[in-house]
Design a protein around this motif. Structure first.
Motif, PDB file in Angstrom:
ATOM      1  N   HIS A 161      32.115  34.785   4.868  1.00  0.00           N
ATOM      2  CA  HIS A 161      32.796  36.006   5.286  1.00  0.00           C
ATOM      3  C   HIS A 161      34.416  36.001   5.135  1.00  0.00           C
ATOM      4  N   TYR A 162      34.803  35.014   5.696  1.00  0.00           N
ATOM      5  CA  TYR A 162      36.385  35.135   5.936  1.00  0.00           C
ATOM      6  C   TYR A 162      37.227  34.474   4.886  1.00  0.00           C
ATOM      7  N   ARG A 189      34.257  27.900  16.751  1.00  0.00           N
ATOM      8  CA  ARG A 189      32.816  28.270  16.117  1.00  0.00           C
ATOM      9  C   ARG A 189      31.975  29.059  16.806  1.00  0.00           C
ATOM     10  N   VAL A 190      31.051  29.704  16.235  1.00  0.00           N
ATOM     11  CA  VAL A 190      30.082  30.667  16.618  1.00  0.00           C
ATOM     12  C   VAL A 190      28.731  29.650  17.523  1.00  0.00           C
ATOM     13  N   ARG A 195      27.357  37.355  14.103  1.00  0.00           N
ATOM     14  CA  ARG A 195      27.053  36.349  13.380  1.00  0.00           C
ATOM     15  C   ARG A 195      28.160  35.753  12.698  1.00  0.00           C
ATOM     16  N   ILE A 196      29.237  36.516  12.288  1.00  0.00           N
ATOM     17  CA  ILE A 196      30.148  36.236  11.312  1.00  0.00           C
ATOM     18  C   ILE A 196      31.579  35.711  12.349  1.00  0.00           C
ATOM     19  N   GLY A 197      31.222  35.816  13.598  1.00  0.00           N
ATOM     20  CA  GLY A 197      32.124  35.238  14.683  1.00  0.00           C
ATOM     21  C   GLY A 197      33.678  35.649  14.442  1.00  0.00           C
ATOM     22  N   ILE A 198      34.610  34.615  14.513  1.00  0.00           N
ATOM     23  CA  ILE A 198      35.837  35.147  14.397  1.00  0.00           C
ATOM     24  C   ILE A 198      36.760  34.042  13.214  1.00  0.00           C
ATOM     25  N   GLU A 199      37.674  34.601  12.403  1.00  0.00           N
ATOM     26  CA  GLU A 199      38.274  33.827  11.480  1.00  0.00           C
ATOM     27  C   GLU A 199      38.577  32.502  11.537  1.00  0.00           C
ATOM     28  N   GLN A 200      39.212  31.909  12.932  1.00  0.00           N
ATOM     29  CA  GLN A 200      39.654  30.691  13.219  1.00  0.00           C
ATOM     30  C   GLN A 200      38.430  29.728  13.050  1.00  0.00           C
TER      31      GLN A 200
END
Length: 699
Positions: free
Chosen positions: A159-160, A232-233, A246-251
């Motif tokens: 995604h990111y 991490r997720v 499910r996509i969490g954050i960009e970091q």
């Protein structure tokens, strides 16, 4: 658990905090998740080996590239229903002549497979998700992703990083189980279809394709950092129904970091190991804590496993491990705990002390037999009649039972000998002591009534019945013990300082008899102790009985001998773990034999010696008590034998018959009669007299 990955670090930290597991330690290898493509795919389009190449064009160009390159795998059932014109009733070959489907799936479990060697070799096809003409801004390629409860970060990475791929598995996030993932890669290899694979090392699947055109080629992703790994997720996010979770954050979208996979050891394993006696302690805990296997060593095992290809999911893996261990045995010696490997040595029941115990017990059997014959021979003599032959026979049977028990103790234990030994010992002591207790109790009763000049009548059948009831109760206890928790042979292991050829310590094994619960044997010892206490009390109560009619002296010595032997037996039982079992059995046998011998010497020998004295000398004997005479019937016999006392009694109007003594209630004053009896007869303790009623005494 020998292998735990960092994707489970939240659960691992929680388990450590709760004390469920010990602090983790490394297993020796390094694990890593990565994106992979087959080597033939990398050759076809090298830019697919990096996320830079996958995202080099515009969004539409990147989507079309991934959608056209990575088609979606199809199951066996789908292929037969949608692709084959005859539902796979005839073998299906592709344009290049490769067999795709030999037959239709035989059941539902085969229908969901993506590959089955020799029967279905896989198929990849474009779906609506791959149609960039209809959906230029939504189309995507396929990525074979693992199930969400594994340490997968493929969804936030795609995604990111702007890589238009998505899984099509049956899992919540489009992931596949392990078996389906392996099938997909095998199908891609067979059909030479492009596949984007989220996988891990070390693993046998990666090892299997090394050196082939389907060798795993890692896709370059942004390097991992501490900030990224901390962002991490979590597993809950990965398995969430909400796509945004499910996509969490960009970091947290960097490449997965290489990490040492951890060993998880439950906290109870330490306590369960070290609570066990050292001789029985398993070396597993210390070995597990110490052993480490590197990636290269693990890959070597994997290679051997797959090279055999005989029984891949059973024998091959075991054979590969065994061969590797054999080749690296020297290095593995370092993880073997001290004093291992141990060996066992069964202690033989051939020691001279054991044979000596059996011989001594056999001698006691002979002595009991000789005394029994002598007692029967002199049964009509006065001293034996006073002692009551029936009670003496019961006592001798009890001693014989003890002899048999003493003979069985030093023998090699088996369930039969274990049960029989306790039966003979417990019944032996019962048959020996219970008749003595009943007889002395009757003597004390007679003595107490005689002192009060009260009438009493003793029935021998009641005495025998009392003995029988107690013996029956003991028999019932033994039956319950035998049925519910029978004695059986149990091994006793003791760690010695002797070393075997591998410099490990030797564990000596001895066999003994025991039940699962120690309560039964404790009850048996308590019962024997109660018999001795009862005998002691009765002997003490009979100490003032006229000496020529009581046997308290001999009874006290017998009880003393029994008490010492019982105390020593209890000590042996309490400290059984510190004493070699066969020696403990031999000592117990010697103690029982000594107990039997002392009983014969103290109680029977004086009676038999007295029985050999001529009748005339027995009549003139002043003190029959030294022969252990029983006082229950002695008063009447004393009157019969003493002519002078009989004359004095007749002068007071007292007539003596064979079975009774009558005293008239009229004539002289009661006080005078009592005084004359006390002064001239000297046996008021035994005479049952009454100033009003006749006195009945059983002969």
């Amino acid at each position: 658990m020998p292998e735990a990955w960092n994707g489970q670090k939240e659960k691992i930290a929680y388990a450590e905090q709760e004390g469920v597991i010990e602090p983790t330690t490394g297993s020796g290898g390094v694990a890593k998740y990565s994106w992979y493509i087959p080597r033939f795919t990398a050759i076809r389009d090298p830019k697919l080996t990096s996320y830079f190449g996958m995202t080099a064009g515009s969004e539409i160009e990147n989507r079309r590239l991934m959608a056209d390159t990575f088609l979606r795998p199809k199951t066996w059932q789908y292929f037969c229903d949608e692709v084959s014109l005859d539902n796979c009733t005839t073998p299906y070959y592709d344009d290049q002549g490769r067999l795709i489907a030999e037959r239709p799936p035989s059941d539902e479990s085969e229908g969901v497979q993506y590959f089955l060697a020799d029967f279905y070799h896989g198929h990849f096809a474009a779906t609506e998700d791959n149609d960039c003409n209809a959906n230029p801004f939504a189309c995507n390629g396929h990525i074979s992703n693992v199930q969400c409860d594994w340490s997968t970060f493929a969804i936030p990475q795609a995604h990111y990083l702007g890589i238009p791929v998505k899984g099509s598995g049956t899992g919540i996030a489009g992931g596949y189980p392990y078996a389906r993932m392996v099938e997909i890669y095998n199908a891609a290899n067979y059909t030479k279809s492009n596949v984007l694979f989220y996988w891990f090392t070390p693993d046998t699947t990666v090892q299997e394709f090394i050196g082939t055109d389907a060798e795993f080629q890692r896709v370059l992703l942004p390097p991992s950092t501490t900030k990224c790994t901390e962002s991490r997720v979590t597993e809950e996010q990965r398995c969430s129904e909400n796509p945004a979770d499910r996509i969490g954050i960009e970091q947290g979208s960097c490449d997965a970091e290489a990490h040492s996979y951890q060993k998880l050891i439950v906290s109870s394993m330490y306590s369960n190991t070290y609570e066990v006696e050292e001789s029985m302690r398993s070396p597993a805990y210390d070995a597990i804590k110490s052993i480490k296997i590197s990636d290269l060593e693990l890959e070597e095992i994997f290679l051997r496993w797959y090279e055999r290809n005989t029984d891949r999911w059973n024998y091959d893996a075991r054979e590969a491990v065994c061969m590797w261990v054999g080749e690296h045995i020297d290095s593995l010696q370092s993880v073997v705990p001290r004093s291992h490997p141990r060996s066992f040595r069964v202690e033989e029941y051939r020691h001279p002390a054991l044979y000596g115990a059996i011989i001594v017990a056999a001698i006691c059997i002979v002595l009991v037999g000789v005394v029994s014959v002598a007692t029967f021979h002199y049964r009509k003599t006065k001293v034996i009649r006073y002692a009551q032959p029936i009670f003496l026979y019961l006592l001798l049977v009890g001693l014989l039972f003890l002899c048999i028990g003493a003979t069985l103790l030093p023998a090699m234990p088996s369930q039969g000998t274990c049960i029989a030994t306790q039966w003979f010992i417990l019944l032996g002591y019962s048959l020996e002591l219970v008749p003595l207790i009943v007889k002395v109790a009757a003597l004390n009763t007679l003595h107490q009534h005689a002192r009060k000049f009260k009438r009493v009548k003793l029935e021998f059948k009641n005495l025998y019945m009392t003995v029988g009831v107690i013996i029956a109760a003991v028999t019932i206890f033994l039956l319950i013990w035998t049925v519910m928790d029978p004695l059986s042979r149990q091994s006793n292991k003791k760690l010695t300082n002797d070393l075997n050829e591998d410099n490990g310590q030797i564990v000596a094994i001895n066999y003994s008899c025991a039940s699962d619960s120690p309560v039964w044997l404790a009850c048996a010892y308590i019962y024997q102790l109660l018999l001795l206490v009862t005998s002691t009390v009765l002997a003490f109560q009979s100490r003032k009985v006229k000496q020529e009619f009581n046997e308290s002296n001999s009874l006290v010595f017998v009880i003393y001998a029994h008490s010492v032997v019982l105390l020593l037996r209890i000590v042996l039982w309490l400290f059984r773990s510190s004493i070699q079992a066969n020696y403990a059995m031999a000592i117990t046998s010697y103690l029982l034999s000594m107990d039997i011998f002392l009983t014969l010497v103290i109680y029977f020998v004086p009676k038999l010696v007295a029985a050999r004295v001529p009748r005339a000398e027995q009549k003139n004997s002043v003190n029959l008590g030294i022969y252990g005479a029983t006082p229950i019937l002695s008063a009447v016999e004393q009157i019969r034998l003493n002519v002078e006392q009989k004359t004095r009694l007749d002068s007071f109007g007292i007539s003596v018959a064979s079975n009774k003594t009558s005293m008239p209630s009229e004539g002289r004053g009661s006080g005078a009669i009592q005084q004359e009896l006390i002064e001239n007869l000297g046996a008021t303790e035994r005479l049952e007299c009454s100033l009003k009623d006749p006195v009945m005494m059983n002969d």
